[in-house]
Motif scaffolding. Sequence first.
Motif, short mmCIF file in Angstrom:
data_model
loop_
_atom_site.label_atom_id
_atom_site.label_comp_id
_atom_site.label_asym_id
_atom_site.label_seq_id
_atom_site.Cartn_x
_atom_site.Cartn_y
_atom_site.Cartn_z
N LYS A 103 -1.40 12.20 -18.25
CA LYS A 103 -0.26 11.54 -17.59
C LYS A 103 0.33 12.43 -16.50
N GLY A 104 0.52 13.69 -16.81
CA GLY A 104 1.08 14.60 -15.81
C GLY A 104 0.21 14.69 -14.57
N TYR A 105 -1.09 14.77 -14.79
CA TYR A 105 -2.01 14.85 -13.66
C TYR A 105 -2.01 13.56 -12.84
N LEU A 106 -2.16 12.42 -13.49
CA LEU A 106 -2.24 11.15 -12.76
C LEU A 106 -0.91 10.80 -12.09
N ASP A 107 0.20 11.08 -12.77
CA ASP A 107 1.51 10.82 -12.15
C ASP A 107 1.70 11.67 -10.90
N THR A 108 1.29 12.94 -10.98
CA THR A 108 1.45 13.84 -9.83
C THR A 108 0.56 13.40 -8.68
N ALA A 109 -0.70 13.06 -8.98
CA ALA A 109 -1.61 12.61 -7.93
C ALA A 109 -1.13 11.31 -7.30
N SER A 110 -0.63 10.39 -8.14
CA SER A 110 -0.14 9.11 -7.61
C SER A 110 1.08 9.30 -6.73
N ALA A 111 2.00 10.16 -7.16
CA ALA A 111 3.21 10.42 -6.36
C ALA A 111 2.85 11.08 -5.03
N GLN A 112 1.89 11.99 -5.06
CA GLN A 112 1.48 12.66 -3.81
C GLN A 112 0.87 11.65 -2.84
N ALA A 113 0.05 10.73 -3.36
CA ALA A 113 -0.58 9.73 -2.50
C ALA A 113 0.42 8.69 -2.01
N ALA A 114 1.45 8.42 -2.81
CA ALA A 114 2.41 7.38 -2.46
C ALA A 114 3.39 7.82 -1.38
N ALA A 115 3.77 9.09 -1.38
CA ALA A 115 4.85 9.56 -0.50
C ALA A 115 4.62 9.24 0.97
N PRO A 116 3.46 9.54 1.56
CA PRO A 116 3.29 9.23 2.98
C PRO A 116 3.24 7.73 3.27
N VAL A 117 2.83 6.92 2.28
CA VAL A 117 2.80 5.47 2.47
C VAL A 117 4.22 4.93 2.55
N VAL A 118 5.08 5.41 1.67
CA VAL A 118 6.49 5.00 1.71
C VAL A 118 7.11 5.37 3.06
N LYS A 119 6.84 6.58 3.52
CA LYS A 119 7.41 7.03 4.79
C LYS A 119 6.95 6.16 5.95
N LYS A 120 5.67 5.80 5.95
CA LYS A 120 5.11 5.04 7.07
C LYS A 120 5.55 3.59 7.07
N TYR A 121 5.66 2.97 5.87
CA TYR A 121 5.85 1.52 5.82
C TYR A 121 7.26 1.07 5.48
N SER A 122 8.17 1.98 5.16
CA SER A 122 9.56 1.58 5.00
C SER A 122 10.10 1.09 6.34
N GLY A 123 10.71 -0.08 6.34
CA GLY A 123 11.15 -0.69 7.59
C GLY A 123 10.08 -1.52 8.27
N VAL A 124 8.86 -1.47 7.74
CA VAL A 124 7.75 -2.26 8.28
C VAL A 124 7.37 -3.37 7.30
N LEU A 125 7.20 -2.99 6.03
CA LEU A 125 6.92 -3.94 4.96
C LEU A 125 8.09 -3.93 3.97
N GLY A 126 8.48 -5.09 3.51
CA GLY A 126 9.52 -5.17 2.51
C GLY A 126 9.10 -4.49 1.22
N ALA A 127 10.02 -3.75 0.60
CA ALA A 127 9.79 -3.11 -0.71
C ALA A 127 8.64 -2.11 -0.69
N ALA A 128 8.47 -1.43 0.43
CA ALA A 128 7.39 -0.43 0.51
C ALA A 128 7.59 0.71 -0.48
N ASP A 129 8.82 0.90 -0.94
CA ASP A 129 9.13 2.00 -1.85
C ASP A 129 9.38 1.55 -3.29
N VAL A 130 9.20 0.27 -3.59
CA VAL A 130 9.60 -0.25 -4.90
C VAL A 130 8.47 -0.12 -5.93
N PHE A 131 7.33 -0.71 -5.64
CA PHE A 131 6.21 -0.71 -6.59
C PHE A 131 5.08 0.21 -6.15
#
Length: 315
Positions: A263-291
């Motif tokens: 869990k620690g490994y997968l959560d960390t890898a998922s969070a690392q991969a998610a961060a730049p997506v949230v930054k790029k798509y917030s304000g472009v796609l609705g709820a880019a940071d929710v799910f």
Amino acid sequence: MTTELPDYAPVPHSSLGPAMNEQGFYVGRVEKNLYWVTDSGYQAAFLTTPDGVVLFDAPPTLGHNLQRAIDRIASDNGVSNKVTHLVYSHHHADHIGASSLFGRDVVRVGHAETKRLLLRADDPARPAPDLTFDAKHTLEVGGERVNLAWQGSNHTPDNIYIHLPDHETMMLIDVVIPGWASFAGFNVNVDVPGSLAAPDLALAYPWKHFIGGHLGRPGTREDLDLHKQYLADIVENVRTALATVDPMPFYARYGDNAWAAVKGYLDTASAQAAAPVVKKYSGVLGAADVFITSTVFVILESMRLDLGIGLQIHP
């Protein structure tokens, strides 16, 4: 006891659709005699013909408002308001759970797997389809034609492509939500590779209008292109995370508790991969940071298990 609720990025105006009427729905023309209906959470569509109405999906949240929408259009245009055919996009109850409202005389149309799954469910709200097909079927009603196709599993094993060529419209449910990032767990898709490939399969058809089944507006080809880029960015970032996040510190920390380490490994890898997506798509796609984290996790696991990325053979 009070719970502090999280804050999320504002939803861009481009993600939103029209206001609902006093009965809680909106009905509008897509093209010619094809119309769409929404309650801002779910979408359905219907085609008026001289021989009756073809309805595409029957979400229970719309319920009786589906017939009210049809009645309004029929009254305005002087056409029949009788639903004679009901096309199922797939078997999920949230999209066809109001099917029984239209009685036994309606011809229900769906994929062969939809029939099998509905017979297994034995849900009186979702009668199994009367007319089924395996790969392709052209439905002809009142001089209108609707091309139905199954091109492999995606959101579900039975989800189909509904193409109305004379109305320049594609209907593909629960794969792309125009203007929005994916729902939890990558739209709860059962086949991740199939769902990643589905937008290209949809774009191979000629159309201008897209009905995705959820939230408040229809889509365009540009919406599918944006969704494809969003997914491509997730995949690229997952590849980077799988190549750079070291799992060993988690195993060292948790010892015999293997699930905690994983869990620690997968959560960390998922969070690392998610961060730049949230930054790029917030304000472009609705709820880019929710799910995003759950969506990234599902795609990450598919890349590991379906594609073998990040899994090493012991020397």
